[in-house]
Design a protein around this motif. Sequence first.
Motif, PDB file in Angstrom:
ATOM      1  N   ARG A  26      -7.158   0.670   1.954  1.00 37.25           N
ATOM      2  CA  ARG A  26      -6.835  -0.241   3.068  1.00 37.25           C
ATOM      3  C   ARG A  26      -8.094  -0.595   3.852  1.00 37.25           C
ATOM      4  O   ARG A  26      -8.302  -1.739   4.244  1.00 37.25           O
ATOM      5  CB  ARG A  26      -5.811   0.395   4.017  1.00 37.25           C
ATOM      6  N   GLN A  27      -8.936   0.414   4.072  1.00 41.96           N
ATOM      7  CA  GLN A  27     -10.127   0.162   4.878  1.00 41.96           C
ATOM      8  C   GLN A  27     -11.060  -0.826   4.186  1.00 41.96           C
ATOM      9  O   GLN A  27     -11.618  -1.717   4.836  1.00 41.96           O
ATOM     10  CB  GLN A  27     -10.855   1.481   5.188  1.00 41.96           C
ATOM     11  N   LEU A  77      -0.235  -2.016  10.312  1.00 42.29           N
ATOM     12  CA  LEU A  77       0.641  -1.251   9.406  1.00 42.29           C
ATOM     13  C   LEU A  77       2.108  -1.536   9.693  1.00 42.29           C
ATOM     14  O   LEU A  77       2.551  -1.527  10.839  1.00 42.29           O
ATOM     15  CB  LEU A  77       0.414   0.260   9.551  1.00 42.29           C
ATOM     16  N   ASN A  79      -3.223   5.843   0.900  1.00 45.46           N
ATOM     17  CA  ASN A  79      -4.315   4.952   0.467  1.00 45.46           C
ATOM     18  C   ASN A  79      -5.215   4.469   1.612  1.00 45.46           C
ATOM     19  O   ASN A  79      -5.513   3.276   1.712  1.00 45.46           O
ATOM     20  CB  ASN A  79      -3.751   3.728  -0.262  1.00 45.46           C
ATOM     21  N   PHE A  80      -5.679   5.382   2.449  1.00 48.08           N
ATOM     22  CA  PHE A  80      -6.496   5.001   3.610  1.00 48.08           C
ATOM     23  C   PHE A  80      -7.751   4.234   3.200  1.00 48.08           C
ATOM     24  O   PHE A  80      -8.094   3.215   3.784  1.00 48.08           O
ATOM     25  CB  PHE A  80      -6.919   6.251   4.393  1.00 48.08           C
ATOM     26  N   GLU A  81      -8.432   4.779   2.180  1.00 54.94           N
ATOM     27  CA  GLU A  81      -9.715   4.194   1.790  1.00 54.94           C
ATOM     28  C   GLU A  81      -9.544   2.771   1.265  1.00 54.94           C
ATOM     29  O   GLU A  81     -10.305   1.873   1.623  1.00 54.94           O
ATOM     30  CB  GLU A  81     -10.353   5.077   0.710  1.00 54.94           C
ATOM     31  N   SER A 115       0.855  -1.172   0.000  1.00 57.25           N
ATOM     32  CA  SER A 115       0.000   0.000   0.000  1.00 57.25           C
ATOM     33  C   SER A 115       0.897   1.229   0.000  1.00 57.25           C
ATOM     34  O   SER A 115       2.125   1.089  -0.028  1.00 57.25           O
ATOM     35  CB  SER A 115      -0.901  -0.042   1.238  1.00 57.25           C
ATOM     36  N   GLU A 139      -3.723   5.082  12.871  1.00 59.84           N
ATOM     37  CA  GLU A 139      -4.228   3.913  12.136  1.00 59.84           C
ATOM     38  C   GLU A 139      -3.508   2.631  12.580  1.00 59.84           C
ATOM     39  O   GLU A 139      -4.122   1.583  12.781  1.00 59.84           O
ATOM     40  CB  GLU A 139      -4.032   4.143  10.632  1.00 59.84           C
ATOM     41  N   LEU A 174       1.618  12.738   6.732  1.00 60.17           N
ATOM     42  CA  LEU A 174       0.527  11.869   7.179  1.00 60.17           C
ATOM     43  C   LEU A 174       0.899  11.056   8.415  1.00 60.17           C
ATOM     44  O   LEU A 174       0.145  10.185   8.841  1.00 60.17           O
ATOM     45  CB  LEU A 174       0.133  10.906   6.050  1.00 60.17           C
ATOM     46  N   LEU A 197      -1.627  10.595  11.296  1.00 64.85           N
ATOM     47  CA  LEU A 197      -2.766   9.765  10.908  1.00 64.85           C
ATOM     48  C   LEU A 197      -2.367   8.297  10.843  1.00 64.85           C
ATOM     49  O   LEU A 197      -3.094   7.412  11.284  1.00 64.85           O
ATOM     50  CB  LEU A 197      -3.296  10.211   9.543  1.00 64.85           C
ATOM     51  N   LEU A 198      -1.174   8.052  10.292  1.00 65.78           N
ATOM     52  CA  LEU A 198      -0.709   6.670  10.159  1.00 65.78           C
ATOM     53  C   LEU A 198      -0.460   6.042  11.522  1.00 65.78           C
ATOM     54  O   LEU A 198      -0.751   4.868  11.739  1.00 65.78           O
ATOM     55  CB  LEU A 198       0.559   6.607   9.315  1.00 65.78           C
TER      56      LEU A 198
END
Length: 459
Positions: free
Chosen positions: A221-222, A270, A217-219, A213, A263, A256, A259-260
């Motif tokens: 991964r989700q 991750l 690419n948050f979306e 990833s 996550e 980011l 945020l990471l």
Amino acid sequence: MCHLLTVCVTGRQRLTVWFTRLEPMRRIQTMSALVLFVTMFLIFFYSTLHLETAHSLRTGQEDLLKQPSLQVHDGDGKAQPSKRERFTTPPPRQERFTTPPLVVLNLSVSDGLTQAIPQNGAYWNRLLYSALKNLVKGHFIWRDSDWSLCRQTNQEHLQTNVHDFTSYPVLFQDFVQGMNCMSPPVLLNQPNKCISGQGKQDNQTFLLFTIKSTPGNFEQRQVVRETWGQEGVYLSGLRVRTVFLLGSSSLEDPDLSALLSFEAKHFGDLLQWDFHESLLNLTLKMNMFLQWTVRYCPAASFVFSGDDDVFVNTPTLLGYLQSLELPKASQLYVGQVISEASPLRDPKNKYYIPLSFYDGPYPGYAGGGGFIISGALLPRLYAASRVIPFFPIDDVYVGMCIKALGVTPEANTDFQTFDINEKDRNNLCINKKLILIHRRSARQIKKLWKGIHNPLLTC
Ligand SMILES: *[C@@H]1O[C@H](CO)[C@@H](O)[C@H](O)[C@H]1NC(C)=O
Ligand SMILES: *[C@@H]1O[C@H](CO)[C@@H](O)[C@H](O)[C@H]1NC(C)=O
């Protein structure tokens, strides 16, 4: 053996008899002399042993420094034995001798590799044959240099080895300069991924999804978490675990990292290393995946490597893997196999490979969109990847390393890394039978997943 032992025993008996005949005072003196003698002998023995080890290490190093002259091919591939070029290996300070793990000591490279890849004047081909020569001689050089010192910045050195180096695309030059860089700092890790679990007998991982990833690419991964990459225990108790592999974004991109890190804490899936995300760094990412899995998930039966924009039919995949019998299950490298590919020579192509860099066909490889490898192969695969020089295309590189192990890729038409016919894309029954389809958006993945799990679906 028996004969030797008999001599020893009788010898000792004689010694005991002689010793007991001595007077007490003499006995103590003789005893001290004996102890002294044995100590001296041991000291002497150990110092010779040490010298020998040091010597063999040094000869290995000297050999590395030698600059073998190699045969050079001209443009149309004809050999020119008269014209010889000096080929210099990277400066010695960049090589570090770390204790090689045991797996390297067992690594023997299959003849298949040298049959598939010709020995010629191209830079990569020369690097490969030089590495193999060292391996045959028993010089196990665990390529691993300091991350801050690994880049080849000496332009003169590069131009001596690659005559048209300056005509390479900028990113390709960047790749060549960083070919020995293989220990990026770890930013996010999940060391307990494969040992933590609710149940007691939870150490077993049947399938580990390792998904390439990128930070933003948050979306994607989700949606993978909510559908095919969902962790847990599937039919007949097969445990599935998932990790996403990330590099770092460049300084021009938004930061980011906060945020990471949220996550990573929230989902615990991750893995991130500090190297820039780019197409030509995917081989480094592949190497990090091998290293991580060998270290933190060694008991996984099967490992998936693929992109975050594919659709995987996890139940079908698990059924297929479960149906495999030994020895195939322990020697598996399966996917959509590209068996007769050659480098693309158009500099505008994203997979461009200059002729002076690599000259030869590609050994068969499974398309990088998604393939499966037996966990049992990973330690040897990782060892091979520390001997075989990095190649800029990650899936081709895996094919080369697999070839070195003497394993044949298994072609499976249910892996569709180049997508299926347009007219079949919405046909749920066709999708349900397949294992992997590249590529699908986050919405398409959700829709497909729901569709093939619909109990009302009759095929
Ligand atoms: C799980 O693995 C860890 C580390 O390898 C080990 O210490 C532990 O005993 C294992 N637990 C079970 C239940 O097998
Ligand atoms: C790969 O990552 C390194 C480390 O961040 C970076 O210096 C290099 O430019 C990247 N290589 C390519 C080809 O982008």
